[in-house]
Scaffold this motif. Structure first.
Motif: not given
Length: 338
Positions: A87, A164, A167-168, A171
């Motif tokens: 991330p 993955q 997520q950043v 999320n």
């Protein structure tokens, strides 16, 4: 050998379908349906953007936007990380990408959810926390490489890869499930599923992925995909654009734009229109046209291959953008193990 050739063709069809949809929607993005009618009547081929295009002024016909560029970015990170995206690496690459765009004078910058997440990261928040408000379509628009690189039939591994990649910036249950839906259709198509089968897989995986990320209130992605399929089941091609624009919605909200792309894909699956005609309809809808058409192009191309797309238009996109997706598609398919 036949299966390998077909897999490569579908992988290329997905990524070039994304780029083609993106370029078709480039001159109409953020315009209303009425504005599109006045300027273009409707989109039937690649068009240049006018000086008054709010996001992409004066861009030449065939130009891609952030949808394709960020998908390439995700693809490169997947390859570099042998199938894993850190991330923090994605965050830094998005920051760097926007800086390059700003230096060019481009208005095509990070979307609202991604922008907020990056600002949180720069303020010291963790990547996991930064994406807790991301509900828009930014993750879904760049998720296609995950669908190419991972087999949705290995469900747990597949959903983990989607998480993955989301997520950043996204999320949330809405961000992850909408991206998972798109990636699942792409992955199922590359494995040989028909378009109708792949769309059903997309709805199933969207439902499974709703368990992840921060909970945000809003219509569930899987439920809305299934609802839109029923809503448009008896719809003519003439009625469909208004129904999508007025009822499903074409904003950057994932519950609208991603579901709109599925509604158009179902019309193709029912045999009511050809894949390229559906992309042109998406680009003519109004709203977030480049992203709707990009997502749609990825899903259709994964199921129908490069033969779905007019070769001269693909060549034009390659030339205008100096874009060759063959090497990265080969690398993504190597990650998939084919």
């Amino acid at each position: 050998m036949t299966a390998l050739i077909d897999t490569r063709d579908r992988g290329l069809g997905a990524f070039y379908g994304l780029a083609l949809g993106d370029a078709l929607g480039m001159p109409t993005q953020s315009l209303s349906r009425e504005q599109i009618r006045q300027r273009f009547d409707r989109i039937t081929t690649l068009q240049a953007a006018g000086a008054d295009q709010p996001i992409a002024p004066n861009m030449p016909a065939g130009s891609i936007t952030d949808d394709t560029e960020q998908a390439v970015l995700v693809a490169e990170l997947l390859v570099a990380g042998s199938g894993r995206i850190e991330p923090s690496d994605l965050a830094q690459h998005l920051i760097d990408w926007e800086a390059v765009m700003q230096a060019k004078g481009s208005q095509d910058l990070l979307g609202p959810s991604t922008k907020r997440a990056i600002e949180m990261i720069l303020a010291g928040h963790s990547p996991e926390e930064a994406g807790r408000f991301g509900t828009t379509n930014g993750a879904a628009m760049r998720i296609t490489p995950v669908g190419i690189a991972f087999d949705v039939r290995e469900e747990a591994r597949f959903v983990e890869a989607v998480k993955q990649a989301c997520q950043v910036t996204h999320n949330t249950n809405l961000g992850i499930s909408s991206a998972a839906a798109v990636a699942a259709v792409v992955s199922a198509g590359i494995s040989g599923a028909s378009l109708g089968e792949a769309l059903d897989v997309g709805a199933h995986i969207a439902q499974e992925a709703e368990r992840y990320g921060y909970w945000i209130a809003g219509g569930r992605i899987a439920a809305r995909i299934r609802w839109a399929k029923q809503l448009c089941a008896e719809c003519s091609n003439e009625q469909l654009p208004d129904l999508i624009y007025d009822v499903i919605g074409t904003s950057v909200a994932s519950q609208e734009s991603v579901v709109a792309a599925f509604a158009l894909a179902h019309q193709v699956a029912r045999g009511q229109m050809l894949a390229f005609d559906a992309l042109c309809m998406a680009a003519s809808l109004g709203g977030d046209t480049d992203t709707i058409a990009a997502i749609l192009g990825a899903m259709l191309g994964a199921c129908e291959g490069m033969g779905a797309w007019p070769a001269p238009l693909i060549k034009q996109i390659q030339t205008v953008n100096a874009l060759d997706l063959h090497p990265v598609v080969e690398q993504l398919l190597s990650l998939r193990g084919v």
